[in-house]
Design a protein around this motif. Structure first.
Motif, PDB file in Angstrom:
ATOM      1  N   LEU A 166     -11.165  31.407 -62.945  1.00  0.00           N
ATOM      2  CA  LEU A 166     -11.920  30.438 -62.150  1.00  0.00           C
ATOM      3  C   LEU A 166     -12.546  29.375 -63.049  1.00  0.00           C
ATOM      4  O   LEU A 166     -12.483  28.175 -62.741  1.00  0.00           O
ATOM      5  N   LEU A 167     -13.126  29.780 -64.164  1.00  0.00           N
ATOM      6  CA  LEU A 167     -13.739  28.823 -65.087  1.00  0.00           C
ATOM      7  C   LEU A 167     -12.699  27.890 -65.701  1.00  0.00           C
ATOM      8  O   LEU A 167     -12.919  26.675 -65.795  1.00  0.00           O
ATOM      9  N   VAL A 168     -11.568  28.437 -66.116  1.00  0.00           N
ATOM     10  CA  VAL A 168     -10.505  27.609 -66.688  1.00  0.00           C
ATOM     11  C   VAL A 168      -9.989  26.610 -65.653  1.00  0.00           C
ATOM     12  O   VAL A 168      -9.813  25.416 -65.931  1.00  0.00           O
ATOM     13  N   ALA A 169      -9.761  27.070 -64.433  1.00  0.00           N
ATOM     14  CA  ALA A 169      -9.268  26.183 -63.378  1.00  0.00           C
ATOM     15  C   ALA A 169     -10.301  25.105 -63.039  1.00  0.00           C
ATOM     16  O   ALA A 169      -9.951  23.944 -62.814  1.00  0.00           O
ATOM     17  N   THR A 170     -11.573  25.485 -63.025  1.00  0.00           N
ATOM     18  CA  THR A 170     -12.620  24.520 -62.726  1.00  0.00           C
ATOM     19  C   THR A 170     -12.683  23.426 -63.786  1.00  0.00           C
ATOM     20  O   THR A 170     -12.771  22.237 -63.474  1.00  0.00           O
ATOM     21  N   VAL A 171     -12.625  23.820 -65.053  1.00  0.00           N
ATOM     22  CA  VAL A 171     -12.667  22.839 -66.133  1.00  0.00           C
ATOM     23  C   VAL A 171     -11.411  21.963 -66.108  1.00  0.00           C
ATOM     24  O   VAL A 171     -11.481  20.739 -66.195  1.00  0.00           O
ATOM     25  N   ALA A 172     -10.247  22.597 -65.960  1.00  0.00           N
ATOM     26  CA  ALA A 172      -8.984  21.845 -65.996  1.00  0.00           C
ATOM     27  C   ALA A 172      -8.847  20.917 -64.801  1.00  0.00           C
ATOM     28  O   ALA A 172      -8.502  19.734 -64.956  1.00  0.00           O
ATOM     29  N   LEU A 173      -9.114  21.429 -63.608  1.00  0.00           N
ATOM     30  CA  LEU A 173      -8.882  20.640 -62.400  1.00  0.00           C
ATOM     31  C   LEU A 173     -10.097  19.839 -61.944  1.00  0.00           C
ATOM     32  O   LEU A 173      -9.946  18.819 -61.274  1.00  0.00           O
ATOM     33  N   GLY A 174     -11.277  20.292 -62.303  1.00  0.00           N
ATOM     34  CA  GLY A 174     -12.485  19.591 -61.876  1.00  0.00           C
ATOM     35  C   GLY A 174     -12.987  18.579 -62.881  1.00  0.00           C
ATOM     36  O   GLY A 174     -13.718  17.657 -62.528  1.00  0.00           O
ATOM     37  N   ILE A 175     -12.614  18.747 -64.137  1.00  0.00           N
ATOM     38  CA  ILE A 175     -13.064  17.821 -65.181  1.00  0.00           C
ATOM     39  C   ILE A 175     -11.873  17.164 -65.871  1.00  0.00           C
ATOM     40  O   ILE A 175     -11.795  15.945 -65.983  1.00  0.00           O
ATOM     41  N   GLY A 176     -10.936  17.972 -66.340  1.00  0.00           N
ATOM     42  CA  GLY A 176      -9.796  17.456 -67.102  1.00  0.00           C
ATOM     43  C   GLY A 176      -8.914  16.510 -66.311  1.00  0.00           C
ATOM     44  O   GLY A 176      -8.609  15.396 -66.769  1.00  0.00           O
ATOM     45  N   TYR A 177      -8.484  16.911 -65.129  1.00  0.00           N
ATOM     46  CA  TYR A 177      -7.592  16.071 -64.330  1.00  0.00           C
ATOM     47  C   TYR A 177      -8.253  14.752 -63.925  1.00  0.00           C
ATOM     48  O   TYR A 177      -7.672  13.681 -64.115  1.00  0.00           O
ATOM     49  N   PRO A 178      -9.487  14.772 -63.374  1.00  0.00           N
ATOM     50  CA  PRO A 178     -10.131  13.480 -63.065  1.00  0.00           C
ATOM     51  C   PRO A 178     -10.310  12.584 -64.294  1.00  0.00           C
ATOM     52  O   PRO A 178     -10.160  11.373 -64.208  1.00  0.00           O
ATOM     53  N   ALA A 179     -10.614  13.187 -65.457  1.00  0.00           N
ATOM     54  CA  ALA A 179     -10.757  12.386 -66.674  1.00  0.00           C
ATOM     55  C   ALA A 179      -9.419  11.768 -67.068  1.00  0.00           C
ATOM     56  O   ALA A 179      -9.357  10.604 -67.474  1.00  0.00           O
ATOM     57  N   LEU A 180      -8.334  12.526 -66.933  1.00  0.00           N
ATOM     58  CA  LEU A 180      -7.002  12.006 -67.239  1.00  0.00           C
ATOM     59  C   LEU A 180      -6.647  10.839 -66.319  1.00  0.00           C
ATOM     60  O   LEU A 180      -6.188   9.793 -66.775  1.00  0.00           O
ATOM     61  N   ILE A 181      -6.867  10.983 -65.038  1.00  0.00           N
ATOM     62  CA  ILE A 181      -6.543   9.927 -64.067  1.00  0.00           C
ATOM     63  C   ILE A 181      -7.411   8.697 -64.305  1.00  0.00           C
ATOM     64  O   ILE A 181      -6.940   7.559 -64.214  1.00  0.00           O
ATOM     65  N   THR A 182      -8.683   8.892 -64.641  1.00  0.00           N
ATOM     66  CA  THR A 182      -9.555   7.764 -64.960  1.00  0.00           C
ATOM     67  C   THR A 182      -9.051   7.035 -66.199  1.00  0.00           C
ATOM     68  O   THR A 182      -9.048   5.803 -66.259  1.00  0.00           O
ATOM     69  N   GLY A 183      -8.580   7.792 -67.193  1.00  0.00           N
ATOM     70  CA  GLY A 183      -8.023   7.188 -68.397  1.00  0.00           C
ATOM     71  C   GLY A 183      -6.771   6.391 -68.114  1.00  0.00           C
ATOM     72  O   GLY A 183      -6.588   5.282 -68.638  1.00  0.00           O
ATOM     73  N   VAL A 184      -5.893   6.930 -67.275  1.00  0.00           N
ATOM     74  CA  VAL A 184      -4.680   6.200 -66.897  1.00  0.00           C
ATOM     75  C   VAL A 184      -5.063   4.918 -66.158  1.00  0.00           C
ATOM     76  O   VAL A 184      -4.482   3.865 -66.388  1.00  0.00           O
ATOM     77  N   GLY A 185      -6.063   5.005 -65.284  1.00  0.00           N
ATOM     78  CA  GLY A 185      -6.530   3.821 -64.571  1.00  0.00           C
ATOM     79  C   GLY A 185      -7.067   2.754 -65.508  1.00  0.00           C
ATOM     80  O   GLY A 185      -6.898   1.560 -65.279  1.00  0.00           O
TER      81      GLY A 185
END
Length: 185
Positions: A17-36
């Motif tokens: 749960l912690l890994v998924a939260t960090v990856a999908l709740g923080i990592g993915y939005p940060a990646l998409i913001t960077g691409v933007g």
């Protein structure tokens, strides 16, 4: 459930749960913001500015040109009261629907000949028309602007975008881009 198995399984589930939260709740939005940030034009709506620097529209969203004969007209829109981005969607009228038949007959009587000038796009917000539709409007626009027909026709031909990747879809003309180029003539 055996208590000996419960605690190890709870620890594994908690870590997952912690890994998924960090990856999908923080990592993915940060990646998409960077691409933007790397693609600011696309991330901010592909806005188009006029000669004076003000935003006049988007290359991705169709708009009405108020039936001004000096401008090329977009496809009919079924989105709200016309090109309402909050009400995007087609009319969902089938080919046998009397309302659709009446709208097509009215557009045909007004002089529309190209298929995409007779029916609304699926989203009601299509920014492009077919080259055939643009060519059918050349005489009206040239006359309204007092320009030679050949000059307006050449502008249409210069703004035709080919198929995506060379084979996907059909050639199109972005109405806003064409009208801005026309204003610069």
């Amino acid at each position: 459930m055996n208590p000996r198995h419960f605690w190890p399984q709870l620890r594994v589930a908690t870590r997952a749960l912690l890994v998924a939260t960090v990856a999908l709740g923080i990592g993915y939005p940060a990646l998409i913001t960077g691409v933007g940030a790397l693609l600011p034009d696309a991330a901010h709506g592909s806005l188009v500015t006029g000669a004076d620097g003000t935003v006049v529209g988007s290359r991705l969203i169709g708009q009405s040109f108020d039936d001004d004969p000096r401008y090329f007209q977009s496809r009919p829109s079924a989105a709200g009261d016309g090109y309402d981005v909050a009400a995007s969607g087609g009319s969902n009228l089938g080919p046998e629907n009397p309302d659709l038949a009446a709208a097509v007959a009215e557009r045909r009587a007004a002089g529309a000949t190209a298929p995409d000038a007779l029916t609304a796009s699926g989203s009601g917000l299509d920014p492009d028309i077919s080259p055939e539709n643009a060519r059918s409007q050349v005489d009206r626009v040239a006359e309204a602007r007092g320009l030679p027909r050949e000059e307006v026709a050449a502008l249409v031909e210069a703004t035709i975008a080919g198929r995506q990747l060379g084979y996907l879809g059909e050639p199109t003309v972005n109405v806003l881009t064409l009208n801005l180029a026309l204003d610069q003539q």
